[in-house]
Design an enzyme around this catalytic site. Structure first.
Site, short mmCIF file in Angstrom:
data_model
loop_
_atom_site.label_atom_id
_atom_site.label_comp_id
_atom_site.label_asym_id
_atom_site.label_seq_id
_atom_site.Cartn_x
_atom_site.Cartn_y
_atom_site.Cartn_z
N ARG A 1 27.99 27.84 34.51
CA ARG A 1 27.54 28.95 35.35
C ARG A 1 26.45 29.76 34.63
O ARG A 1 25.70 30.49 35.26
CB ARG A 1 28.72 29.85 35.72
CG ARG A 1 29.69 29.20 36.72
CD ARG A 1 30.86 30.10 37.03
NE ARG A 1 31.70 30.35 35.85
CZ ARG A 1 32.74 31.19 35.84
NH1 ARG A 1 33.06 31.86 36.92
NH2 ARG A 1 33.45 31.36 34.74
N GLN B 1 43.69 35.06 30.33
CA GLN B 1 43.70 36.09 31.38
C GLN B 1 45.10 36.16 31.98
O GLN B 1 45.50 35.27 32.73
CB GLN B 1 42.65 35.77 32.46
CG GLN B 1 41.21 35.99 31.98
CD GLN B 1 40.16 35.28 32.84
OE1 GLN B 1 40.20 34.05 32.96
NE2 GLN B 1 39.23 36.03 33.41
N ARG C 1 34.32 46.88 42.68
CA ARG C 1 34.43 45.50 43.15
C ARG C 1 35.78 44.98 42.69
O ARG C 1 36.01 44.80 41.50
CB ARG C 1 33.30 44.66 42.56
CG ARG C 1 33.38 43.16 42.86
CD ARG C 1 32.31 42.44 42.04
NE ARG C 1 32.31 41.00 42.21
CZ ARG C 1 33.13 40.14 41.57
NH1 ARG C 1 34.04 40.58 40.74
NH2 ARG C 1 33.01 38.85 41.77
N ASP D 1 37.99 42.59 41.77
CA ASP D 1 37.88 41.18 41.38
C ASP D 1 39.20 40.45 41.58
O ASP D 1 40.25 40.91 41.15
CB ASP D 1 37.45 41.11 39.91
CG ASP D 1 37.30 39.68 39.42
OD1 ASP D 1 36.27 39.07 39.72
OD2 ASP D 1 38.24 39.18 38.76
N HIS E 1 26.65 35.37 40.38
CA HIS E 1 26.87 34.84 39.03
C HIS E 1 27.80 33.62 39.04
O HIS E 1 27.92 32.94 38.04
CB HIS E 1 27.47 35.94 38.15
CG HIS E 1 28.88 36.26 38.56
ND1 HIS E 1 29.17 36.91 39.75
CD2 HIS E 1 30.07 35.99 37.97
CE1 HIS E 1 30.48 37.03 39.86
NE2 HIS E 1 31.05 36.48 38.81
N GLU F 1 36.56 41.36 46.48
CA GLU F 1 36.06 40.03 46.09
C GLU F 1 37.15 39.04 46.47
O GLU F 1 38.05 38.74 45.68
CB GLU F 1 35.74 39.96 44.60
CG GLU F 1 34.97 38.70 44.23
CD GLU F 1 35.76 37.66 43.44
OE1 GLU F 1 35.28 36.53 43.31
OE2 GLU F 1 36.86 37.97 42.94
C1 GLC Z 1 35.93 36.34 40.07
C2 GLC Z 1 34.63 36.33 39.30
C3 GLC Z 1 34.59 35.13 38.42
C4 GLC Z 1 35.78 35.17 37.49
C5 GLC Z 1 37.10 35.36 38.25
C6 GLC Z 1 38.24 35.72 37.34
O1 GLC Z 1 36.03 35.25 40.92
O2 GLC Z 1 33.55 36.40 40.18
O3 GLC Z 1 33.39 35.07 37.69
O4 GLC Z 1 35.83 33.96 36.79
O5 GLC Z 1 37.02 36.38 39.21
O6 GLC Z 1 38.21 37.07 36.96
#
Ligand code: GLC
Length: 628
Positions: free
Chosen positions: A501, A233, A263, A265, A376, A307
């Protein structure tokens, strides 16, 4: 000539006049002397998005402009599910909407569904293509069709927009690897360890177990790439205005497909500053403001949810503090409330919750919380040493107690969870597990002890009563409407074995739902009926509008949590018993707040408060309003 202006042009012009100054100030704080150039690009993107906006969504825009508090209304009810785990495909979800209607759902968050990289992809949070849907789930046209179906039922479609990173296989990353400087500038890369080492001195680790450190060596580029989360990532470089324009265009495209809430993220991480944790930097809010106000012009129906799993002091900024008041996200996760619920439940003591909730400054009245019991992700014990001390606890010891308790290791624990990402450096042990398994239903069902089953069902319902009564959009996590347990087979699916998870990301158990429907007296049936009841009561209760704050009232007994809401229609007191004991307390403070009699909206019972003492049953939730 003004008289020649079309209605659509006039609308665009008025919105641009209204909101572009806020876009400009956000961009100016980040891009300084390039602001005119960037703003011109933004206008071009918005003009074409506005022109392409389908008619039914324009109508939704108008409706939302007439009801700007739509997300704050007590009728809002969220549901969070993985498309494949709920119903196989997007079309499948469309065939399973009756269940959501029966729950009163008005907000459906489908977990990441844009095309991720192949193989490990962090549950879809490693997006390889923002312009297509994961092939096994369907197509972009299926997404539009589902959004339209949802709209007809009064449900808003919510999607993740991963703003901090893309997959290493995304076209932008591939081009960067191939040596294209334009795309190299989309990322943050270094030729050697000098700079990464300097940054690492103050950076925490998100996944210490499976992705230690924040940088990954890329052999093909011969450079270190910033990767806060997993090695695959790649963090984006938001200092580059191209990244802003790309995301604006992606949001507008998805909004025109019918997505209503984004959302954002990992939003806390998008701006890096040396010597800091690289979270919650002021530029995050400048950029969000510019993005939010830009989207308002092309798609006013759209809302943003942040988030940001950050400390209370940092969190309010995501809902708009100071100059950003009313200009950034409309909604944010209330992570602290979630953590405190589990803490109080294990400790049978709400004093720490009182301290933690008291820390929160009032949020802007135009915004709302996303309240939740489970999601999640794992539960991280976001409890500061200072808060713990104020409640007479040692922070380290309490966090260790909670991990032991929810891993089922503490004496007397009713929980069945798993430890996620044990960090030996900090001692942190996060917890995975479904709500029902953490709240004791799994152990109770194994024991076949009716008393323990009753307690577990009551715990499950009470936790949900708190998030439904707090003010915000309650986000019901798939399976929790009927108390689904941990998925015992979570590790058998390829790619999941290292990430526990998945224990709380089961496939929807439609047979269990049918059984619960057929037998309302069964444990799962009681949960289902209880949930529907709570949601129904919530919808009819104007006191729960999210513009009003829930404030902590010092509790007369450490086992009780007391919240007060002062809505113009009248005061509301909520009392929750976090223990398996009947608690007797002095009635006078309640009578002072509500008068001699109160109605409990949940049970429908009338309470006489003109008495010495009242008794609160084990795990009882009370939503009291004055009874006239
Ligand atoms: C957020 C998501 C999580 C993910 C992270 C990286 O915290 O809820 O599941 O691993 O972002 O994108």
């Amino acid at each position: 000539m003004a008289s020649m202006e079309s209605a659509a042009d006039r609308t665009f012009r008025l919105r641009w006049e209204r909101w572009s100054p806020d876009i400009r100030s956000g961009l100016a704080a980040v891009h300084h002397d390039r602001v005119d150039e960037v703003l011109a690009r933004v206008e071009t993107i918005l003009r074409s998005a506005a022109a392409a906006r389908p008619d039914d969504l324009r109508e939704l825009d108008e409706a939302r402009l007439l009801r700007p508090d739509w997300l704050q209304d007590p009728s809002m009810m969220g549901y969070v599910a993985y498309t494949d785990r709920y119903a196989g495909t997007l079309t499948g979800v469309g065939e399973r909407l009756d269940h959501l209607t029966s729950l009163g759902v008005s907000y459906l968050h489908l977990m990441p569904l844009l095309r991720p990289r192949e193989g490990a992809n962090d549950g879809g949070y490693a997006v390889a293509d923002h312009r297509s849907v994961r092939p096994d789930l369907g197509t972009m046209d299926d997404l539009s069709a589902l959004a339209a179906q949802l709209r007809e039922r009064g449900m808003s479609l919510v999607l993740d927009l991963v703003v901090n990173h893309v997959a290493a296989e995304h076209e932008w990353a591939e081009r960067a690897i191939a040596g294209d400087q334009k795309y190299r500038d989309y990322f943050i890369t270094y030729p050697d360890r000098t700079e990464p080492d300097a940054w690492e001195r103050t950076l925490p680790e998100v996944f210490p177990d499976f992705a230690p450190g924040n940088f990954t060596w890329n052999e093909r580029m011969g450079r270190w790439v910033w990767t806060t989360f997993n090695a695959y990532q790649w963090d984006l470089n938001w200092a580059n205005p191209d990244v802003f324009c790309e995301f604006l265009d992606i949001i507008c495209t998805l909004a025109n497909r019918g997505v209503e809430v984004f959302r954002l993220d990992a939003i806390a991480f998008i701006w890096k500053r040396l010597g800091t944790t690289c979270q919650n930097q002021p530029e995050v809010h400048q950029l969000t403001q510019a993005l939010r106000q830009a989207v308002r012009i092309a798609a006013p129906a759209v809302a943003f949810k942040a988030e940001a799993i950050v400390s209370p002091d940092d969190l309010i900024a995501y809902l708009g503090a100071g100059e950003h008041h009313g200009l950034v996200s409309d909604m944010a996760y209330h992570n602290s409330l979630m953590v405190q619920l589990w803490s109080s439940l294990a400790a049978r003591d709400t004093r720490l919750t009182e301290v933690a909730l008291d820390r929160f400054a009032a949020k802007p009245t135009t915004t709302t919380w996303g309240t939740y019991v489970r999601c999640h992700d794992d539960i991280g014990w976001a409890i500061t040493d200072a808060d713990a001390a104020a409640a007479g606890l040692d922070g380290f010891a309490h966090r260790a107690f909670l991990s032991d308790f929810y891993a089922g290791l503490a004496p007397g624990s009713f929980a069945r969870g798993l430890v996620f990402q044990h960090n030996p450096a900090t001692g942190d042990r996060r917890i995975s597990g479904s709500c029902a398994s953490l709240a004791g239903l799994e152990t109770a069902l194994t024991s076949e002890d009716e008393g323990r089953i009753t307690d577990a069902v009551a715990r499950h319902l009470m936790l949900h009563a708190v998030v439904m009564g707090f003010g915000g959009v309650p986000l019901l996590y798939m399976g929790d409407e009927l108390g689904m347990l941990n998925d015992a087979d979570w590790a058998t699916e390829a790619g999941h074995e290292d990430d526990n998870r998945w224990v709380h990301r089961p496939r929807m158990d439609w047979d269990l739902l049918a059984a619960a429907e057929a037998d309302h007296a069964s444990p799962h049936g009681r949960i289902l009926v209880g949930m529907r009841h709570l949601i129904g009561v919530r919808r009819r209760t104007p006191h729960l509008h999210a513009s009003v704050e829930s404030r902590v009232v010092p509790s007369p007994d450490p086992r009780l949590l007391v919240l007060r809401r002062d809505h113009p229609v009248g005061a509301m007191l909520q009392v929750y018993n976090f223990s398996e004991q009947t608690v007797w307390v002095d009635a006078q403070p309640f009578a002072d707040a509500l008068g001699p009699a109160a109605g409990d909206l949940i049970s429908g019972h009338r309470w006489n408060l003109a008495t010495d003492r009242v008794s609160i049953q084990p795990y009882q939730p009370l939503w009291w309003v004055a009874d006239r």
